[in-house]
Design an enzyme around this catalytic site. Structure first.
Site, PDB file in Angstrom:
ATOM      1  N   LYS A   1      41.484  36.834  42.970  1.00 33.46           N
ATOM      2  CA  LYS A   1      40.800  37.579  44.053  1.00 33.46           C
ATOM      3  C   LYS A   1      40.149  38.844  43.508  1.00 33.46           C
ATOM      4  CE  LYS A   1      44.334  38.123  46.624  1.00 33.46           C
ATOM      5  NZ  LYS A   1      45.343  37.310  45.985  1.00 33.46           N
TER       6      LYS A   1
ATOM      7  N   THR B   1      39.393  39.537  40.465  1.00 36.65           N
ATOM      8  CA  THR B   1      38.349  39.180  39.504  1.00 36.65           C
ATOM      9  C   THR B   1      37.062  38.805  40.242  1.00 36.65           C
ATOM     10  OG1 THR B   1      40.148  38.349  38.121  1.00 36.65           O
ATOM     11  CG2 THR B   1      37.936  37.728  37.470  1.00 36.65           C
TER      12      THR B   1
ATOM     13  N   ARG C   1      42.936  47.585  45.453  1.00 39.10           N
ATOM     14  CA  ARG C   1      44.249  48.238  45.493  1.00 39.10           C
ATOM     15  C   ARG C   1      44.620  48.777  44.105  1.00 39.10           C
ATOM     16  NH1 ARG C   1      47.701  43.530  46.999  1.00 39.10           N
ATOM     17  NH2 ARG C   1      45.958  42.449  46.042  1.00 39.10           N
TER      18      ARG C   1
ATOM     19  N   LYS D   1      53.399  39.561  36.339  1.00 37.74           N
ATOM     20  CA  LYS D   1      52.089  39.083  36.759  1.00 37.74           C
ATOM     21  C   LYS D   1      50.952  39.665  35.935  1.00 37.74           C
ATOM     22  CE  LYS D   1      48.888  38.818  40.554  1.00 37.74           C
ATOM     23  NZ  LYS D   1      47.877  39.788  40.201  1.00 37.74           N
TER      24      LYS D   1
ATOM     25  N   ALA E   1      52.227  43.015  50.041  1.00 37.30           N
ATOM     26  CA  ALA E   1      51.578  42.195  51.077  1.00 37.30           C
ATOM     27  C   ALA E   1      52.596  41.384  51.880  1.00 37.30           C
ATOM     28  CB  ALA E   1      50.544  41.273  50.451  1.00 37.30           C
TER      29      ALA E   1
ATOM     30  N   PHE F   1      47.834  38.502  48.206  1.00 33.19           N
ATOM     31  CA  PHE F   1      48.335  37.134  48.387  1.00 33.19           C
ATOM     32  C   PHE F   1      47.279  36.232  49.050  1.00 33.19           C
ATOM     33  CE2 PHE F   1      52.879  39.023  48.484  1.00 33.19           C
ATOM     34  CZ  PHE F   1      52.929  39.000  47.117  1.00 33.19           C
TER      35      PHE F   1
ATOM     36  N   PHE G   1      37.749  27.911  36.022  1.00 31.48           N
ATOM     37  CA  PHE G   1      38.510  28.037  34.782  1.00 31.48           C
ATOM     38  C   PHE G   1      37.910  27.063  33.786  1.00 31.48           C
ATOM     39  CE2 PHE G   1      42.427  30.655  35.338  1.00 31.48           C
ATOM     40  CZ  PHE G   1      42.133  31.123  36.609  1.00 31.48           C
TER      41      PHE G   1
ATOM     42  N   TRP H   1      34.664  35.438  35.393  1.00 31.17           N
ATOM     43  CA  TRP H   1      35.598  35.756  34.306  1.00 31.17           C
ATOM     44  C   TRP H   1      34.875  35.619  32.963  1.00 31.17           C
ATOM     45  CZ3 TRP H   1      38.136  33.064  30.292  1.00 31.17           C
ATOM     46  CH2 TRP H   1      39.276  33.711  29.776  1.00 31.17           C
TER      47      TRP H   1
HETATM   48  P1  ADP Z   1      44.620  37.988  42.208  1.00 36.89           P
HETATM   49  O1  ADP Z   1      43.783  39.156  42.595  1.00 36.89           O
HETATM   50  O2  ADP Z   1      44.334  36.779  43.045  1.00 36.89           O
HETATM   51  O3  ADP Z   1      46.069  38.284  42.130  1.00 36.89           O
HETATM   52  P2  ADP Z   1      43.489  38.424  39.589  1.00 36.89           P
HETATM   53  O4  ADP Z   1      42.048  38.584  39.864  1.00 36.89           O
HETATM   54  O5  ADP Z   1      44.299  39.658  39.378  1.00 36.89           O
HETATM   55  O6  ADP Z   1      44.192  37.553  40.731  1.00 36.89           O
HETATM   56  O7  ADP Z   1      43.647  37.419  38.358  1.00 36.89           O
HETATM   57  C1  ADP Z   1      44.923  37.037  37.885  1.00 36.89           C
HETATM   58  C2  ADP Z   1      44.837  36.752  36.398  1.00 36.89           C
HETATM   59  O8  ADP Z   1      44.084  35.569  36.190  1.00 36.89           O
HETATM   60  C3  ADP Z   1      44.158  37.847  35.591  1.00 36.89           C
HETATM   61  O9  ADP Z   1      44.911  38.065  34.424  1.00 36.89           O
HETATM   62  C4  ADP Z   1      42.798  37.290  35.244  1.00 36.89           C
HETATM   63  O10 ADP Z   1      42.377  37.718  33.973  1.00 36.89           O
HETATM   64  C5  ADP Z   1      43.051  35.795  35.237  1.00 36.89           C
HETATM   65  N1  ADP Z   1      41.856  35.045  35.683  1.00 36.89           N
HETATM   66  C6  ADP Z   1      41.212  35.186  36.855  1.00 36.89           C
HETATM   67  N2  ADP Z   1      40.175  34.337  36.933  1.00 36.89           N
HETATM   68  C7  ADP Z   1      40.166  33.636  35.773  1.00 36.89           C
HETATM   69  C8  ADP Z   1      39.335  32.591  35.250  1.00 36.89           C
HETATM   70  N3  ADP Z   1      38.326  32.097  35.957  1.00 36.89           N
HETATM   71  N4  ADP Z   1      39.637  32.103  34.028  1.00 36.89           N
HETATM   72  C9  ADP Z   1      40.683  32.579  33.319  1.00 36.89           C
HETATM   73  N5  ADP Z   1      41.498  33.552  33.756  1.00 36.89           N
HETATM   74  C10 ADP Z   1      41.252  34.084  34.967  1.00 36.89           C
END
Ligand code: ADP
Length: 552
Positions: free
Chosen positions: A68, A70, A91, A102, A270, A298, A378, A406
């Protein structure tokens, strides 16, 4: 390259330059070094903006998160690339997950906010100020007991806990005041992680300093022997606690890797709290840019529901578009594929698991706001899998857009940005989910049936007794904040996909009068997490020049 290496390789703009992009002068901000600042409130600039609000949420997440943050950051950069005045409102990370499991909350790959080390570690000190304010109140309560207990507080019914912004399971239950009459009144106590403190929820819902102090004064810290609530106002210390938060209440300004302004402020849990950044940060963003992109914690059943039912009534602004982030791997997990095999193509698991996404689309559509899906790509995802999600969503009349922020930053979300620019202009009629004046039990039933897809709500004996007491105290019509597992729509973390006909079991309630809601506890929600066998801390290092590595 790792996230931190990508972040360290991009040359940041000075924070004064980012402020200038928003029409803020050096007098409008308080600088914390060259790349961070707090925005002074109330804002002195009075700008005409479109005030479009985009809420990013997601399907039920896997333990790693679905991206989210990202996608929120990537969408902000994509709008900037399209020459739109955009701002990201996120946040603040807690040190608990940073050192634990995490990871941080600053995005990932080429969609990050920077300086990422600072934001993830101590940032501008808001968490520490909250910890200090929380523990000052705890100390004042124990001092009141020691100095004669004029308010007649029952030491067995003190509900205000101490906090620490580190996962420390050894502190969940402690005994304090041992050592004799001069060492205080012995009693059982415990620690929560700072982001679970009611003060964090209050900071995120306060409209200004006046409201902050009023809310702090309404906090119920415990009960007397005849079960009457005792508040901070009774202790006469609301002013001192509010004073400790005088800087923490101001939104923090930083930037994305694409130099889009980002406001990062507040980060309540959350589950036990409402999971959204601060009302002041979102309002500030809306007043400074045309497009504000924000996220809620979440999945949509927790974060977005609370954004829409708890935050929106205070913010007095509803979102103009809801973006639901979905990943192929999380949908396959929801369809029964094993965690270890998620990199393998599996269309049959995807076919089953997509029920989770379809459920969230329908539940969000009930609010009358346009919904779009962002597929967070991904590297292992196949074209067939991506296309299957697009086609299935199209049958519901919903656009699912492939994003690759990403790997490509803002360039990976240009299609999503173009769609969002159209949907935010669509005429829409915001529909509230429940009548604010309805009973707590009616509100819970509505959330369970309309958002979770469940059928029944059961109340433990404790919860039923609490409901009776709430009625006497006049707390029975407050908004409800559901504390539930994030992994399932139900309260059973293992029930994936889109279960139905299930019962949600309310075990107890936690009144949060300062935040202004009653938390309904379903299942066991940990308010002080523990560290895993291999905590992230074991991979973090700093070299002799002060350069940090291993922060993901
Ligand atoms: P959320 O906000 O849903 O908790 P984040 O945006 O913090 O998720 O991403 C969680 C983890 O996943 C981070 O470490 C991020 O680098 C990784 N991540 C997010 N999108 C991708 C992607 N498309 N490919 C590889 N890793 C990703």
């Amino acid at each position: 390259m790792t996230d931190i290496e990508i972040a360290q390789n991009v040359k940041m703009n000075k924070i004064t330059q980012i402020a200038d992009q928003l029409g803020l002068s050096e007098d409008d901000i308080e600088q914390y070094g060259s790349y961070k600042a707090k925005i002074k409130l109330p804002l002195r600039v009075n700008k005409e903006t479109k005030r479009k609000l985009i809420l990013v949420t997601s399907i039920n997440p896997t333990p790693a998160g679905e991206g989210k943050s990202t996608v929120t950051i990537g969408l902000g950069d994509a709008l900037s690339l399209l020459k739109k005045r955009a701002i990201v409102a996120l946040r603040e990370p807690s040190l608990g997950p940073v050192m634990g499991m995490k990871g941080g909350a600053t995005g990932g790959g080429y969609a990050q906010v920077v300086p990422m080390e600072d934001i993830n570690l101590h940032f501008t000190g808001d968490m520490h100020a909250l910890t200090a304010a929380n523990n000052t109140l705890a100390a004042l309560i124990d001092n009141h007991m020691q100095q004669g207990n004029a308010l007649g507080i029952d030491e067995r019914r003190i509900v205000w806990k101490r906090t620490l912004d580190i996962n420390d399971r050894a502190l969940r239950n402690v005994v304090i005041g041992l050592g004799g009459p001069t060492q205080g009144v012995p009693r059982e106590d415990g620690f929560d992680i700072t982001v679970a403190s009611e003060l964090m929820a209050i900071l995120c819902l306060a409209k200004n300093l006046h409201d902050l102090k009023a809310r702090i004064n309404r906090i119920v810290i415990g009960y007397t022997r005849d079960r009457q609530p005792v508040t901070v106002a009774d202790l006469k210390v609301g002013g001192a606690i509010a004073a400790l938060l005088k800087d923490a209440i101001k939104p923090n300004l930083v930037q994305t890797l694409g130099h889009t302004p980002a406001i990062i402020h507040g980060g309540p849990f959350a589950n036990i709290a409402h999971g959204c950044n601060s009302v002041l940060a979102t309002q500030t963003a809306l007043n400074l840019a045309d497009y504000t992109i924000t996220e809620a914690g979440f999945g949509a059943d927790l974060g977005a529901e609370k954004f829409l039912d708890i935050k929106v009534p205070v913010l007095k602004k509803r979102p103009d578009t809801i973006v639901i982030v979905a990943t192929v791997k999380a949908l396959k997990l929801n369809g029964g594929q094993n965690l270890a095999d998620l990199a393998e193509e599996d269309l049959s698991a995807l076919e089953k698991g997509i029920s989770n996404l379809l459920h969230h689309i329908k539940s969000m559509q009930q609010y009358g706001v346009p919904v779009v899906v962002a597929i967070n790509r991904f590297t292992q995802d196949t074209e067939q899998e991506i296309n299957y999600i697009k086609e299935t969503c199209a049958k519901l009349g919903v656009q699912a857009i492939d994003t690759d922020v990403w790997a490509k930053g803002g360039n990976g979300a240009l299609d999503l940005a173009k769609v969002v620019l159209k949907t935010v202009e669509q005429p829409s009629q915001f529909k509230i989910l429940y009548d604010q004046d309805s009973d707590l039990t009616d509100k819970i039933k509505t959330i369970v049936t309309k958002i979770y897809g469940g059928a029944h709500v059961s109340y433990s004996k404790k919860a039923s007794n609490q409901l009776k007491r709430f009625k006497k105290l006049g707390w029975d019509k407050l908004p409800v904040c559901m504390a539930k597992t994030q992994y399932s729509l139900s309260d059973d973390a293992k029930l994936l996909g889109a279960p139905h006909d299930f019962t949600i079991h309310v075990k107890s309630f936690v009144p949060k009068l300062g935040a202004g809601f009653i938390v309904a506890m379903t299942g066991n929600v940990l308010t002080m997490p523990g560290l895993p066998k291999h905590p992230a801390a074991m991979d973090i290092d700093i070299n002799d020049d002060g350069k940090i590595s291993g922060l993901f």
